[in-house]
Design an enzyme around this catalytic site. Structure first.
Site, PDB file in Angstrom:
ATOM      1  N   THR A 132       3.965   1.510  -2.282  1.00 46.20           N
ATOM      2  CA  THR A 132       3.890   0.994  -3.813  1.00 46.20           C
ATOM      3  C   THR A 132       4.136   2.036  -4.765  1.00 46.20           C
ATOM      4  O   THR A 132       4.162   3.094  -4.822  1.00 46.20           O
ATOM      5  CB  THR A 132       2.268   0.530  -3.726  1.00 46.20           C
ATOM      6  N   ASP A 133       4.712   1.348  -6.037  1.00 46.83           N
ATOM      7  CA  ASP A 133       4.492   2.053  -7.311  1.00 46.83           C
ATOM      8  C   ASP A 133       3.111   2.690  -7.872  1.00 46.83           C
ATOM      9  O   ASP A 133       3.156   3.688  -8.605  1.00 46.83           O
ATOM     10  CB  ASP A 133       5.289   1.375  -8.333  1.00 46.83           C
ATOM     11  N   GLU A 134       2.118   2.295  -7.245  1.00 44.89           N
ATOM     12  CA  GLU A 134       0.885   2.423  -7.673  1.00 44.89           C
ATOM     13  C   GLU A 134       0.448   3.980  -7.177  1.00 44.89           C
ATOM     14  O   GLU A 134      -0.374   4.722  -8.096  1.00 44.89           O
ATOM     15  CB  GLU A 134      -0.219   1.608  -7.068  1.00 44.89           C
ATOM     16  N   TYR A 157      -7.188   2.745  -2.785  1.00 45.37           N
ATOM     17  CA  TYR A 157      -5.884   2.309  -2.454  1.00 45.37           C
ATOM     18  C   TYR A 157      -4.679   2.882  -2.669  1.00 45.37           C
ATOM     19  O   TYR A 157      -3.893   3.399  -1.967  1.00 45.37           O
ATOM     20  CB  TYR A 157      -5.568   0.732  -2.764  1.00 45.37           C
ATOM     21  N   LYS A 161      -2.157   5.376  -0.123  1.00 46.21           N
ATOM     22  CA  LYS A 161      -0.938   5.029   0.041  1.00 46.21           C
ATOM     23  C   LYS A 161      -0.033   6.268  -0.333  1.00 46.21           C
ATOM     24  O   LYS A 161       0.804   6.705   0.297  1.00 46.21           O
ATOM     25  CB  LYS A 161      -0.303   3.948  -0.838  1.00 46.21           C
TER      26      LYS A 161
HETATM   27  P1  NAD Z   1      -0.980  -7.624   3.160  1.00 45.64           P
HETATM   28  O1  NAD Z   1      -2.500  -7.374   2.868  1.00 45.64           O
HETATM   29  O2  NAD Z   1      -0.853  -9.225   3.041  1.00 45.64           O
HETATM   30  O3  NAD Z   1      -0.726  -7.585   4.684  1.00 45.64           O
HETATM   31  C1  NAD Z   1      -0.985  -6.393   5.401  1.00 45.64           C
HETATM   32  C2  NAD Z   1      -0.661  -6.811   6.881  1.00 45.64           C
HETATM   33  O4  NAD Z   1      -1.115  -5.588   7.709  1.00 45.64           O
HETATM   34  C3  NAD Z   1      -1.807  -7.972   7.535  1.00 45.64           C
HETATM   35  O5  NAD Z   1      -0.883  -8.859   8.118  1.00 45.64           O
HETATM   36  C4  NAD Z   1      -2.628  -7.238   8.245  1.00 45.64           C
HETATM   37  O6  NAD Z   1      -3.119  -7.904   9.278  1.00 45.64           O
HETATM   38  C5  NAD Z   1      -2.004  -5.988   8.713  1.00 45.64           C
HETATM   39  N1  NAD Z   1      -3.013  -4.725   9.257  1.00 45.64           N
HETATM   40  C6  NAD Z   1      -3.887  -4.431   8.351  1.00 45.64           C
HETATM   41  N2  NAD Z   1      -4.572  -3.181   9.086  1.00 45.64           N
HETATM   42  C7  NAD Z   1      -3.792  -3.149  10.079  1.00 45.64           C
HETATM   43  C8  NAD Z   1      -4.123  -2.392  11.247  1.00 45.64           C
HETATM   44  N3  NAD Z   1      -4.919  -1.464  11.353  1.00 45.64           N
HETATM   45  N4  NAD Z   1      -3.133  -2.482  12.375  1.00 45.64           N
HETATM   46  C9  NAD Z   1      -2.241  -3.647  12.445  1.00 45.64           C
HETATM   47  N5  NAD Z   1      -2.034  -4.119  11.480  1.00 45.64           N
HETATM   48  C10 NAD Z   1      -2.934  -4.090  10.386  1.00 45.64           C
HETATM   49  O7  NAD Z   1      -0.257  -6.719   2.501  1.00 45.64           O
HETATM   50  P2  NAD Z   1       1.237  -6.921   1.783  1.00 45.64           P
HETATM   51  O8  NAD Z   1       0.828  -7.109   0.301  1.00 45.64           O
HETATM   52  O9  NAD Z   1       2.149  -7.394   2.583  1.00 45.64           O
HETATM   53  O10 NAD Z   1       1.597  -5.467   1.809  1.00 45.64           O
HETATM   54  C11 NAD Z   1       2.632  -5.005   2.633  1.00 45.64           C
HETATM   55  C12 NAD Z   1       2.886  -3.534   2.546  1.00 45.64           C
HETATM   56  O11 NAD Z   1       3.597  -3.572   1.230  1.00 45.64           O
HETATM   57  C13 NAD Z   1       1.783  -2.463   2.294  1.00 45.64           C
HETATM   58  O12 NAD Z   1       2.162  -1.272   3.035  1.00 45.64           O
HETATM   59  C14 NAD Z   1       1.522  -2.416   0.703  1.00 45.64           C
HETATM   60  O13 NAD Z   1       0.905  -1.116   0.293  1.00 45.64           O
HETATM   61  C15 NAD Z   1       2.953  -2.483   0.350  1.00 45.64           C
HETATM   62  N6  NAD Z   1       3.335  -2.883  -1.136  1.00 45.64           N
HETATM   63  C16 NAD Z   1       2.783  -4.101  -1.423  1.00 45.64           C
HETATM   64  C17 NAD Z   1       2.817  -4.639  -2.756  1.00 45.64           C
HETATM   65  C18 NAD Z   1       2.315  -5.810  -3.138  1.00 45.64           C
HETATM   66  O14 NAD Z   1       2.627  -6.227  -4.190  1.00 45.64           O
HETATM   67  N7  NAD Z   1       1.626  -6.801  -2.183  1.00 45.64           N
HETATM   68  C19 NAD Z   1       3.860  -4.082  -3.336  1.00 45.64           C
HETATM   69  C20 NAD Z   1       4.475  -2.547  -3.146  1.00 45.64           C
HETATM   70  C21 NAD Z   1       4.307  -2.229  -1.680  1.00 45.64           C
HETATM   71  P1  TYD Z   2      -3.606  -7.528  -8.414  1.00 49.44           P
HETATM   72  O1  TYD Z   2      -2.984  -8.868  -7.864  1.00 49.44           O
HETATM   73  O2  TYD Z   2      -4.980  -7.195  -7.760  1.00 49.44           O
HETATM   74  O3  TYD Z   2      -2.600  -6.281  -8.064  1.00 49.44           O
HETATM   75  P2  TYD Z   2      -2.715  -5.047  -8.380  1.00 49.44           P
HETATM   76  O4  TYD Z   2      -4.023  -4.279  -8.684  1.00 49.44           O
HETATM   77  O5  TYD Z   2      -2.164  -3.992  -7.209  1.00 49.44           O
HETATM   78  O6  TYD Z   2      -1.940  -4.564  -9.610  1.00 49.44           O
HETATM   79  O7  TYD Z   2      -3.874  -7.242  -9.993  1.00 49.44           O
HETATM   80  C1  TYD Z   2      -2.785  -7.545 -10.823  1.00 49.44           C
HETATM   81  C2  TYD Z   2      -3.447  -7.264 -12.261  1.00 49.44           C
HETATM   82  O8  TYD Z   2      -4.039  -8.484 -12.400  1.00 49.44           O
HETATM   83  C3  TYD Z   2      -4.151  -6.286 -12.384  1.00 49.44           C
HETATM   84  O9  TYD Z   2      -3.896  -5.682 -13.567  1.00 49.44           O
HETATM   85  C4  TYD Z   2      -5.692  -6.841 -12.396  1.00 49.44           C
HETATM   86  C5  TYD Z   2      -5.561  -7.995 -12.876  1.00 49.44           C
HETATM   87  N1  TYD Z   2      -6.587  -9.029 -12.276  1.00 49.44           N
HETATM   88  C6  TYD Z   2      -7.337  -9.892 -13.118  1.00 49.44           C
HETATM   89  O10 TYD Z   2      -7.159  -9.662 -14.339  1.00 49.44           O
HETATM   90  N2  TYD Z   2      -8.106 -10.667 -12.397  1.00 49.44           N
HETATM   91  C7  TYD Z   2      -8.245 -10.943 -11.078  1.00 49.44           C
HETATM   92  O11 TYD Z   2      -8.916 -11.575 -10.740  1.00 49.44           O
HETATM   93  C8  TYD Z   2      -7.159 -10.069 -10.067  1.00 49.44           C
HETATM   94  C9  TYD Z   2      -7.422 -10.352  -8.687  1.00 49.44           C
HETATM   95  C10 TYD Z   2      -6.637  -9.276 -10.780  1.00 49.44           C
END
Ligand code: NAD
Ligand code: TYD
Length: 351
Positions: A132-134, A157, A161
């Site tokens: 992630t970019d975070e 988180y 990461k």
């Molecule tokens: P998500 O929470 O929707 O899905 C995570 C998946 O991992 C789930 O299916 C869960 O069951 C599985 N999982 C969790 N713990 C596990 C374990 N111990 N063993 C096996 N499986 C396990 O997450 P996402 O949003 O799809 O993110 C996927 C990846 O992309 C992550 O690594 C996250 O850090 C990265 N990422 C997410 C975002 C975003 O905006 N969601 C952006 C950039 C990077």
């Molecule tokens: P989120 O979707 O949780 O992603 P991330 O924290 O990984 O960026 O949140 C996106 C933005 O929205 C973040 O600035 C937090 C804000 N937010 C709210 O204002 N209300 C909410 O209920 C949630 C879940 C997030």
């Protein structure tokens, strides 16, 4: 030609399911093994359309279980790994950091160890870590995260990461493990669990419930359609340089409050409600602890070196996303029954 065996972890989650679907459908000469332990965020309903394909298998296991990972690598002799399994929600990491340490750090190391021990010869092998970019921390009003930006994570988180990214690089530098890493901005689209801002707001607007906006809604996120993330992962997996990092993002920054107003407008149209109805639900609530002000990704390297660019404009992607949620009511009902209600009460009732 021999079948390439690719292990995708976290393939039942939001982004993982889009990556699995893409790889299964595009590469019939690959066998895709989706390994996921189905936490609250993992949902096999996300994969209904691929589960019967001959080049797809599901393995229900926990990546933290090092012995199990070793035996799976021994059994299947995977050629490549795309590692997405993680605990992914910042608010949950604030309430319960240990789950994030276990899955994101220990789980990643247990996979790295299994790859290192079982890949006798690293030729043609690849461990691709999705991040992630975070990890880069928070920006002020100006500037972008590049691949050279120093890591400065703030939430449990992002710290977990960042730690996993460092460990993946350490296995490359120390043992020569072939790795790639990508750091992507916030994703949105179908199958997104309604704990994150966009699907949570869609769900609440649909049910005429308050839309919780943290602080003054001034925080900025850089949004990318999930299928564009999947296309970037596919490209980097195949064409990226081993040992390299790629930032993924669509130069698409939105203040939370502006995004919510746009979403309200789309929802009013789709639900045939009078203009302004959904916006009345906006409710400012207590801010998130340590809330990063702004994320913005510079994806120039990915564009210049590999020719990637996003396919969708935000308005179009958001409308497609709303359409998906409105026509997948059953999915939304399933994921918001049971434990979701407890989570929602804990996070929002006293906010
Ligand atoms: P998500 O929470 O929707 O899905 C995570 C998946 O991992 C789930 O299916 C869960 O069951 C599985 N999982 C969790 N713990 C596990 C374990 N111990 N063993 C096996 N499986 C396990 O997450 P996402 O949003 O799809 O993110 C996927 C990846 O992309 C992550 O690594 C996250 O850090 C990265 N990422 C997410 C975002 C975003 O905006 N969601 C952006 C950039 C990077
Ligand atoms: P989120 O979707 O949780 O992603 P991330 O924290 O990984 O960026 O949140 C996106 C933005 O929205 C973040 O600035 C937090 C804000 N937010 C709210 O204002 N209300 C909410 O209920 C949630 C879940 C997030």
């Amino acid at each position: 030609m021999a079948t390439r065996k690719i292990l995708i972890t976290g393939g039942a989650g939001f982004i993982g399911s889009h990556v699995v679907r893409r790889m299964v459908n595009r590469y019939s000469d690959y066998h895709i093994y989706n390994l996921d332990n189905l936490t609250y965020a993992g949902n096999l309903e996300n994969l209904r359309d691929v589960e019967l394909k001959p080049n797809y298998s599901f393995i229900k296991e926990d990546i933290v279980d090092g012995e199990k990972m070793q035996s799976l690598f021994q059994k299947h002799n995977f050629d490549g790994v795309i590692h997405l399994a993680a605990e992914s929600h910042v608010d949950r990491s604030i309430s319960n950091p240990m789950d994030f340490i276990m899955t994101n750090i220990v789980g990643t190391v247990s996979l790295l160890n299994a790859a290192k021990a079982n890949w006798k010869n690293f030729d043609g092998k690849l461990f691709y870590h999705v991040s992630t970019d975070e990890v880069y921390g928070s920006l002020g009003e100006e500037g972008f995260f590049t691949e050279e930006t120093k890591y400065d994570p703030h939430s449990p988180y992002s710290a977990s990461k960042a730690s996993s990214d460092h460990l993946v690089r350490a296995y490359h530098d120390t043992y020569g493990l072939p790795i790639k890493i990508s750091n992507c901005s916030n994703n949105y689209g179908a199958n997104h669990f309604p704990e994150k801002l966009i699907p949570l707001a869609i769900h609440n607007i649909k049910n005429s419930k308050p839309i919780p906006v943290y602080g003054m809604g001034e925080n900025v996120r850089d949004w990318l359609y999930v299928e564009d993330h999947a296309s970037a992962i596919d490209l980097i997996f195949h064409k990226g340089k081993v040992g390299d990092t790629y930032n993924i993002g669509g130069f698409n920054e939105w203040k939370n409050i502006d995004l919510i107003h746009l979403l309200c407008k789309i929802m009013d149209q789709k639900l045939r409600r009078a203009e302004g109805t959904s916006a009345k639900l906006i409710t400012y609530v207590k801010d998130r602890a340590g809330h990063d002000l702004r994320y913005a990704i510079d994806a120039t390297k990915l564009n210049k070196e590999l020719g990637w660019k996003p396919s969708l404009q935000f308005e179009e992607g958001l409308e497609k996303t709303v359409d998906w949620y409105l026509s997948n009511e059953e999915w939304l009902n399933h994921v918001t029954s049971g434990n979701y209600k407890n989570y929602y009460t804990e996070q929002y009732e006293k906010r």
